[in-house]
Design an enzyme around this catalytic site. Structure first.
Site, mmCIF file in Angstrom:
data_model
loop_
_atom_site.group_PDB
_atom_site.id
_atom_site.type_symbol
_atom_site.label_atom_id
_atom_site.label_comp_id
_atom_site.label_asym_id
_atom_site.label_seq_id
_atom_site.Cartn_x
_atom_site.Cartn_y
_atom_site.Cartn_z
ATOM 1 N NE ARG A 224 -4.589 -5.130 -0.375
ATOM 2 C CZ ARG A 224 -3.678 -5.218 -1.029
ATOM 3 N NH1 ARG A 224 -2.758 -6.222 -1.128
ATOM 4 N NH2 ARG A 224 -2.749 -3.859 -0.856
ATOM 5 C CG HIS A 272 0.787 -8.860 2.234
ATOM 6 N ND1 HIS A 272 -0.463 -8.193 2.573
ATOM 7 C CD2 HIS A 272 1.042 -8.259 1.262
ATOM 8 C CE1 HIS A 272 -0.764 -7.336 1.575
ATOM 9 N NE2 HIS A 272 0.331 -7.615 0.527
HETATM 10 C C1 GLV Z 1 0.847 -5.018 -2.021
HETATM 11 O O1 GLV Z 1 -0.039 -5.703 -0.956
HETATM 12 C C2 GLV Z 1 0.593 -3.719 -2.643
HETATM 13 O O2 GLV Z 1 -0.603 -3.605 -2.773
HETATM 14 O O3 GLV Z 1 1.642 -3.589 -3.312
#
Ligand code: GLV
Length: 309
Positions: A224, A272
């Site tokens: 994160r 992401h």
């Molecule tokens: C992606 O960020 C997840 O938490 O699977």
């Protein structure tokens, strides 16, 4: 009774609905959070990034599932229904995708392919160029961390890992606590962050911890954005202590167009997508937890609310 799917359009809620229906054609599914026809029939909700408090609309909710490995999107909702268990995914397909991404990035850097791509004259004919470092350090030895560690071990890398609770895993040098973190970082050539976003991990990768890494180390953040202090990473890239970084997660997503990470020549950015949830494989465990929830059985992959993941 029904199963409610509340996902942003970019997560294709209909695909999850189709995958669940193909496993159980009798299942009653609603897609929300807007226009839910029968809120009192909802007993299970699959959730990702929704308006605060929306889960309070379902008086008969028995369990909530995150549509990912992380749960910070859910836990940041200050108006969650009280006492309703939350589960998350632990998905093999996602573990494979994550391992593939991490291996690709490490090899790209180790074999310096981007330099060849930019400059065909990069090396003399007959020479071999690669980053000498062979030590992987993984922050977070959960499902994804362990799966990725095995892939690196099979490739002949030395692998170390750090976790909140001390673990013992064959072939991996395991560390925990602050002292263990320093020990691992001082040996690390490729640092991989897979930690969840909790009060204990926020800003963990700051000037002090990152400068403990070996000179020339490479940083990969797929956990994160909140774990990494952006300016501190930039400072250590600019003063040459770190050789580069590959970032898939950010404090603000999508990453703002004017963010200093964009256009930095030592930073590789992905949106992401290192390991996105795949409807078909996620559906199996979502259905299993739905069935457990409605029959009062113990749920799989329960979130530990005290530790926040
Ligand atoms: C992606 O960020 C997840 O938490 O699977």
């Amino acid at each position: 009774m029904s199963l409610l799917i509340c996902l942003p359009d970019s997560f294709h809620p209909q695909s999850l609905s189709n995958a669940l229906k193909s496993l159980d054609p009798e299942l009653h599914i609603e897609i929300g959070p807007e226009n839910v026809k029968n809120p009192s029939a909802v007993e299970f909700a699959v959730d990702w990034k929704n308006p605060e408090g929306h889960l309070l609309n379902y008086p008969n909710l028995k369990a909530i599932s995150s549509y990912g490995h992380g749960v910070d999107n859910l836990l940041s909702d200050t108006k969650l229904p009280h006492g309703i268990p939350i589960v998350r995914l632990k998905d093999e397909t996602m573990a494979n995708l994550m391992s593939e991404y991490l291996l690709a990035v490490v090899l790209l850097q180790r074999r310096q392919f981007l330099e060849y791509a930019k400059n065909p004259e990069f090396s003399e004919w007959g020479t071999s160029i690669y980053h000498p470092g062979n030590q992987i350090g993984i922050l977070g030895l959960g499902y994804l961390g362990q799966a990725s560690a095995k892939v690196f071990l099979n490739m002949g890398f030395n692998v170390a890992g750090w976790s909140r609770r001390m673990k013992q895993i064959d072939g991996i040098s395991c560390f925990s606590n602050t002292e263990g973190l320093t020990k691992m970082l001082t040996q690390t050539d490729y640092l991989i962050n897979l930690l969840p976003n909790t009060s204990a991990t926020q800003d963990l990768l700051n000037y002090q911890t990152l400068s403990t890494l070996k000179r020339g180390a490479y940083v990969i953040n797929v956990g994160r954005g909140q774990t990494l202090v952006d300016e501190d990473l930039i400072a250590l890239l600019d003063n040459g202590h770190l050789s580069g970084a590959c970032l898939d997660v950010f404090r603000t997503e999508p990453l703002p167009a004017d963010h200093q990470f964009r256009n930095h020549n030592k930073i590789l950015i992905t949106p992401h997508n290192s390991s996105t949830t795949q409807a078909e494989s996620a559906a199996t465990q979502i259905l299993e937890n739905y069935r457990r929830a409605i029959s009062g059985k113990k749920l799989l992959h329960l979130v530990d609310m005290k530790h926040g993941y």
